[in-house]
Design an enzyme around this catalytic site. Structure first.
Site, short mmCIF file in Angstrom:
data_model
loop_
_atom_site.label_atom_id
_atom_site.label_comp_id
_atom_site.label_asym_id
_atom_site.label_seq_id
_atom_site.Cartn_x
_atom_site.Cartn_y
_atom_site.Cartn_z
N LYS A 179 0.84 -1.21 0.00
CA LYS A 179 0.00 0.00 0.00
C LYS A 179 0.87 1.25 0.00
O LYS A 179 0.65 2.18 -0.78
CB LYS A 179 -0.90 -0.01 1.24
CG LYS A 179 -1.47 1.34 1.62
CD LYS A 179 -2.35 1.29 2.85
CE LYS A 179 -1.65 1.44 4.17
NZ LYS A 179 -1.21 2.80 4.53
N ARG B 293 0.76 13.99 13.77
CA ARG B 293 1.25 13.85 12.40
C ARG B 293 1.37 15.17 11.63
O ARG B 293 0.64 15.40 10.66
CB ARG B 293 0.41 12.82 11.65
CG ARG B 293 0.37 11.49 12.36
CD ARG B 293 -0.36 10.44 11.61
NE ARG B 293 0.39 9.93 10.49
CZ ARG B 293 -0.06 9.01 9.65
NH1 ARG B 293 -1.26 8.50 9.82
NH2 ARG B 293 0.66 8.59 8.64
N ASP C 27 4.94 0.46 12.15
CA ASP C 27 3.77 -0.21 11.56
C ASP C 27 3.68 -1.69 11.94
O ASP C 27 2.67 -2.33 11.65
CB ASP C 27 3.79 -0.07 10.04
CG ASP C 27 3.43 1.33 9.58
OD1 ASP C 27 2.99 2.12 10.43
OD2 ASP C 27 3.60 1.63 8.39
N1 EPU Z 1 6.97 14.31 11.28
C1 EPU Z 1 7.14 15.64 11.62
N2 EPU Z 1 6.93 16.58 10.64
C2 EPU Z 1 6.57 16.25 9.38
C3 EPU Z 1 6.38 14.91 9.05
C4 EPU Z 1 6.60 13.95 10.02
O1 EPU Z 1 7.46 15.96 12.75
O2 EPU Z 1 6.39 17.16 8.56
C5 EPU Z 1 7.21 13.26 12.29
C6 EPU Z 1 5.92 12.51 12.66
O3 EPU Z 1 5.21 13.18 13.67
C7 EPU Z 1 6.44 11.17 13.09
C8 EPU Z 1 7.67 10.97 12.21
O4 EPU Z 1 8.01 12.26 11.72
O5 EPU Z 1 6.88 11.22 14.43
C9 EPU Z 1 7.45 10.03 11.06
O6 EPU Z 1 6.28 10.40 10.34
P1 EPU Z 1 6.19 10.21 8.77
O7 EPU Z 1 6.03 11.54 8.12
O8 EPU Z 1 7.31 9.36 8.32
O9 EPU Z 1 4.85 9.43 8.59
P2 EPU Z 1 3.96 9.46 7.30
O10 EPU Z 1 4.83 9.73 6.13
O11 EPU Z 1 2.80 10.34 7.52
C10 EPU Z 1 4.18 6.93 6.65
C11 EPU Z 1 3.27 5.77 6.46
C12 EPU Z 1 2.71 5.32 7.80
C13 EPU Z 1 3.87 4.95 8.72
C14 EPU Z 1 4.87 6.12 8.82
C15 EPU Z 1 6.13 5.77 9.60
C16 EPU Z 1 2.43 6.10 4.24
C17 EPU Z 1 1.29 6.46 3.36
N3 EPU Z 1 2.20 6.17 5.55
O12 EPU Z 1 3.41 7.97 7.24
O13 EPU Z 1 1.91 4.18 7.54
O14 EPU Z 1 3.40 4.65 10.01
O15 EPU Z 1 5.27 6.54 7.50
O16 EPU Z 1 6.80 4.72 9.00
O17 EPU Z 1 3.50 5.74 3.76
C18 EPU Z 1 0.19 2.61 7.93
O18 EPU Z 1 0.45 2.11 6.84
O19 EPU Z 1 -0.58 2.05 8.76
C19 EPU Z 1 0.78 3.91 8.28
C20 EPU Z 1 0.28 4.70 9.24
#
Ligand code: EPU
Length: 419
Positions: free
Chosen positions: A22, A121, A303
């Site tokens: 996904k 997030r 995850d």
């Molecule tokens: N963060 C910040 N600022 C930002 C972005 C992120 O502080 O601008 C912090 C977040 O608060 C968190 C960390 O960085 O503590 C990691 O967040 P990340 O941005 O990597 O998460 P994401 O990109 O929103 C993706 C996956 C999630 C998975 C996370 C971590 C996708 C579509 N989603 O989310 O997947 O948990 O990376 O690996 O790729 C899932 O599939 O169930 C899911 C939630």
């Protein structure tokens, strides 16, 4: 509302095929907006989040045909760059169209994602990085309005190794003038898949350690591409096997992508072996407790943390899980406690929360509720191991990220029904 009803206690046996990822498919679908033409994607998982991305691309103007696990996405013309609240509130990953739309059309107006069950997030790293590339951003009435004449390559340092921020910036950089350097970029297997896809379309991407360098191209070309297998789904099935004292084979399971998880599971005593066409998993009757701390790849993925929590809840001894990524990713724990788990949540160092698990002899079936995808999966695993019947509600969360989980589990011998 649909529910899963599980009669626990049956060891899983047999072979399971791992679906497409996904979290690789979503950014790859978004990046089809970078080209004018027809992209063909194979091994697309049949999931609610993928349906949401299809709807989102259609809102932008793409024509999409789907046949089983193949998607044909025609992005010859796009006629809208405004992404409404309804789509973003259904799926935060909608934010992934920002980078490609800015590269393709120089504009995007998108509802700002709000809070989420697993944590706040933020998206500050996405916006900061896009601004560095020359994007002008204004926020009003819950919407982010972004526009740019020419994206210009820059050095960007990510304060957080964010997955979707890295992906958004990568996609924007494919068409930027000159070189973009993303320092401290994330490197999860799904990001590697996106990079492969972008390279196949004609992007010049190089990486060294945690630095990704993109040299912008004038034009990219559409391609036919097969999405990689989902390593988080593979982790979930390995743990399902362990928790039910089973013996299964993961067809096409990718050893390299799940290395941290495999090593930790092996430490608890589970037998996991690499074969030429997948991964063989054999449970142990003599599990040992474990300590894990979630971290960006190649660390233990957040995850797969909830699923491991279920396994450790019936592993003799004291285990500790430290969640470092999301402040609220323990929503499965009160539900596991309803099933008899002995788990205490404690504040750890700033930004971290610890789950202190004292393994119990067994879990007992109960009525429980999902709050997010992976927490939901952890309750399914708990139900498979529990004595008696478990009824899991709000399974639409699970359907966002697991393709036909109950059918795959039934094939392995589980007694699970969707009602
Ligand atoms: N963060 C910040 N600022 C930002 C972005 C992120 O502080 O601008 C912090 C977040 O608060 C968190 C960390 O960085 O503590 C990691 O967040 P990340 O941005 O990597 O998460 P994401 O990109 O929103 C993706 C996956 C999630 C998975 C996370 C971590 C996708 C579509 N989603 O989310 O997947 O948990 O990376 O690996 O790729 C899932 O599939 O169930 C899911 C939630």
């Amino acid at each position: 509302m649909k529910k899963f009803v599980i009669q626990g206690g049956i060891p899983l046996k047999g072979e399971v095929e791992i679906s497409g990822s996904k979290n690789a498919c979503l950014p790859i679908m978004a990046s089809t907006l970078l080209v004018q033409g027809e992209t063909i994607l194979h091994n697309v998982p049949l999931l609610r989040d993928i349906e949401t991305m299809i709807n989102l691309l259609k809102v932008i103007g793409a024509k999409i045909k789907r046949e089983n696990h193949t998607l044909v996405i025609n992005t010859r013309t796009i006629d809208n760059t405004e992404i409404p609240y309804d789509l973003v509130s259904t799926m935060r990953a909608s934010i992934l169209v920002m980078g490609p739309l800015l590269a393709r059309a120089g504009a995007v107006k998108i509802s700002r994602p709000g809070g989420c069950a697993i944590g706040s997030r933020p998206i500050d790293e996405h916006l900061k990085g896009l601004k560095s590339l020359g994007v002008f951003i204004k926020e009003q009435h819950g919407y982010i309005q972004a526009r740019v004449n020419d994206l210009v390559g820059k050095e960007i340092y990510l304060n957080e190794k964010s997955v979707t921020a890295t992906e958004n910036l990568l996609m924007a950089a494919t068409m930027a003038k000159g070189e973009t350097k993303i320092i401290n970029s994330a490197s999860e297997p799904h990001i590697q898949d996106l990079k492969k896809f972008l390279v196949s379309m004609g992007t010049d991407i190089k990486e060294q350690n945690d630095i990704t360098v993109v040299n912008g191209a004038k034009k990219l070309h559409p391609v036919e591409y097969t999405i990689s297998r989902d390593y988080i789904e593979a982790d979930t099935f390995m743990i399902a096997c362990a928790i039910t004292k089973g013996d299964i084979f993961l067809k096409q399971g990718n050893w390299f992508d799940s290395q941290a998880e495999i090593t930790k599971l092996q430490e608890t005593g589970i037998e996991i072996k690499k074969t030429p066409d997948g991964i063989r998993v054999k449970a142990s009757n003599n599990l040992k407790p474990s300590c894990i701390k979630t971290a960006p790849y190649p660390g233990f993925p957040t995850d797969s943390q909830p699923q491991l929590t279920s396994l450790l809840s019936i592993t003799p001894g004291r285990s500790i899980i430290t969640e470092t990524m999301y402040e609220n990713r323990f929503t499965h724990i009160p539900e596991l406690q309803r099933m008899g788990a002995d788990i205490k949540i404690e504040a750890g160092s700033p930004g971290n929360r610890n789950a202190i698990i004292n393994g119990v002899d067994h879990l007992s079936g109960a009525k429980v509720m999902c709050s997010d995808i992976r927490g939901g999966a952890s309750l399914v695993l708990a139900g498979l191991a529990a004595h008696g019947e478990t009824e899991i509600s709000r399974i639409y969360h699970i359907d966002r990220g697991y393709e036909k989980i109950e059918e795959k589990l039934k094939k392995l011998g589980a007694n699970i029904r969707r009602i």
